[in-house]
Write an enzyme that holds these catalytic residues in place. Structure first.
Site, PDB file in Angstrom:
ATOM      1  N   HIS A  88      -2.542  -7.979  -1.314  1.00 16.72           N
ATOM      2  CA  HIS A  88      -2.800  -7.530   0.057  1.00 16.72           C
ATOM      3  C   HIS A  88      -1.767  -6.481   0.488  1.00 16.72           C
ATOM      4  O   HIS A  88      -2.130  -5.413   0.999  1.00 16.72           O
ATOM      5  CB  HIS A  88      -2.756  -8.737   0.997  1.00 16.72           C
ATOM      6  CG  HIS A  88      -2.869  -8.397   2.442  1.00 16.72           C
ATOM      7  ND1 HIS A  88      -4.069  -8.411   3.126  1.00 16.72           N
ATOM      8  CD2 HIS A  88      -1.935  -8.021   3.358  1.00 16.72           C
ATOM      9  CE1 HIS A  88      -3.867  -8.069   4.382  1.00 16.72           C
ATOM     10  NE2 HIS A  88      -2.570  -7.825   4.547  1.00 16.72           N
ATOM     11  N   GLU A  89      -0.497  -6.765   0.271  1.00 17.42           N
ATOM     12  CA  GLU A  89       0.559  -5.834   0.695  1.00 17.42           C
ATOM     13  C   GLU A  89       0.510  -4.529  -0.095  1.00 17.42           C
ATOM     14  O   GLU A  89       0.663  -3.438   0.471  1.00 17.42           O
ATOM     15  CB  GLU A  89       1.932  -6.500   0.549  1.00 17.42           C
ATOM     16  CG  GLU A  89       2.122  -7.774   1.359  1.00 17.42           C
ATOM     17  CD  GLU A  89       1.854  -7.593   2.842  1.00 17.42           C
ATOM     18  OE1 GLU A  89       2.021  -6.461   3.354  1.00 17.42           O
ATOM     19  OE2 GLU A  89       1.468  -8.571   3.492  1.00 17.42           O
ATOM     20  N   HIS A  92      -2.163  -2.255   1.214  1.00 21.06           N
ATOM     21  CA  HIS A  92      -1.789  -1.486   2.410  1.00 21.06           C
ATOM     22  C   HIS A  92      -1.179  -0.143   1.988  1.00 21.06           C
ATOM     23  O   HIS A  92      -1.441   0.893   2.610  1.00 21.06           O
ATOM     24  CB  HIS A  92      -0.765  -2.263   3.240  1.00 21.06           C
ATOM     25  CG  HIS A  92      -1.360  -3.249   4.192  1.00 21.06           C
ATOM     26  ND1 HIS A  92      -2.372  -2.937   5.073  1.00 21.06           N
ATOM     27  CD2 HIS A  92      -1.071  -4.568   4.409  1.00 21.06           C
ATOM     28  CE1 HIS A  92      -2.682  -3.998   5.801  1.00 21.06           C
ATOM     29  NE2 HIS A  92      -1.918  -5.001   5.409  1.00 21.06           N
ATOM     30  N   GLU A 144      -6.338  -4.766   8.054  1.00 24.14           N
ATOM     31  CA  GLU A 144      -6.003  -6.025   7.384  1.00 24.14           C
ATOM     32  C   GLU A 144      -7.163  -6.497   6.510  1.00 24.14           C
ATOM     33  O   GLU A 144      -6.954  -6.944   5.374  1.00 24.14           O
ATOM     34  CB  GLU A 144      -5.647  -7.100   8.419  1.00 24.14           C
ATOM     35  CG  GLU A 144      -4.366  -6.846   9.183  1.00 24.14           C
ATOM     36  CD  GLU A 144      -3.157  -6.796   8.273  1.00 24.14           C
ATOM     37  OE1 GLU A 144      -3.085  -7.584   7.313  1.00 24.14           O
ATOM     38  OE2 GLU A 144      -2.273  -5.958   8.522  1.00 24.14           O
TER      39      GLU A 144
END
Length: 212
Positions: A88-89, A92, A144
């Site tokens: 997820h990070e 980004h 997100e």
């Protein structure tokens, strides 16, 4: 701006950042390297830091600077769970969400200035409520969700189990983290919605794998 933010984090948590040789740091870095190897951004100067703090959180700064709090380690439970958080990070960064958010803020500012030049009070359309709950927070939740979806793809490509992402958010919900904030008031999707759309995406990944 990225360097300033990085320096501020180091200044705030410097004495609590674990050494690269610490077992937690090695655990995070080993998972991260597998994800970075399939990210398309292998040449970026990635840095992964583990902060000794009970917060159940992780975040990324522009330039590939990722911070993981030890408080989230019981939630991730294993390498697959850690891959869900780091995927997820890293996503980004791949999607350049920090730059995208900055551009969005500039567009909103330009719109306000245009209204002002036409003699219209910008506060009619851009008061604190409309900015936060109808523009900024929904845009942040969109980013997100996009990072969640991209993170699942990264996990699968790096040979981690995407099912772990659902389990991570189930454990996060069970821990009570963020449950007192309704989605419309949050910068993140609710745990239940996250679990739902990750489940849907996970099924698609499974079907693709079966056809392959």
């Amino acid at each position: 701006m990225a360097k300033q933010a990085y320096d501020e984090v180091l200044s705030k948590y410097g004495n609590r950042i674990l050494s690269p040789n610490h077992a937690y740091s090695r655990f995070v870095t080993n998972v991260a390297k597998r994800l970075v190897s399939v990210s398309g951004l292998e040449g970026l100067n990635w840095e992964f830091h583990v902060i000794d703090s009970p917060e159940r959180n992780a975040f990324v700064l522009p330039g590939g600077k990722v911070f993981v709090f030890t408080g989230i380690l019981p939630i991730v439970a294993n390498e697959d769970g850690m891959a869900a958080v780091l995927g997820h990070e890293i996503s980004h960064q791949i999607a350049r969400h920090s730059a995208e958010k900055l551009s969005f803020a500039k567009v909103l500012f330009a719109a306000q200035m245009a209204l002002y030049l036409f003699g219209i009070d910008p506060s009619i359309f851009f008061n604190q409520v409309t900015l936060n709950f109808m523009m900024l927070k929904p845009f942040s939740r969109k980013c997100e969700k996009e990072a969640d979806m991209m993170g699942l793809d990264l996990m699968a490509e790096a040979c981690f189990d995407p099912k772990a992402a659902v389990q991570v958010w189930q454990r996060m919900e069970a821990s009570g983290t963020g449950n007192n904030i309704p989605q419309f008031a949050s910068t993140h999707p609710s745990h239940k919605n996250r679990i739902r759309y990750i489940e849907e995406r996970k099924k698609g990944l499974g079907e693709t794998s079966d056809r392959g």
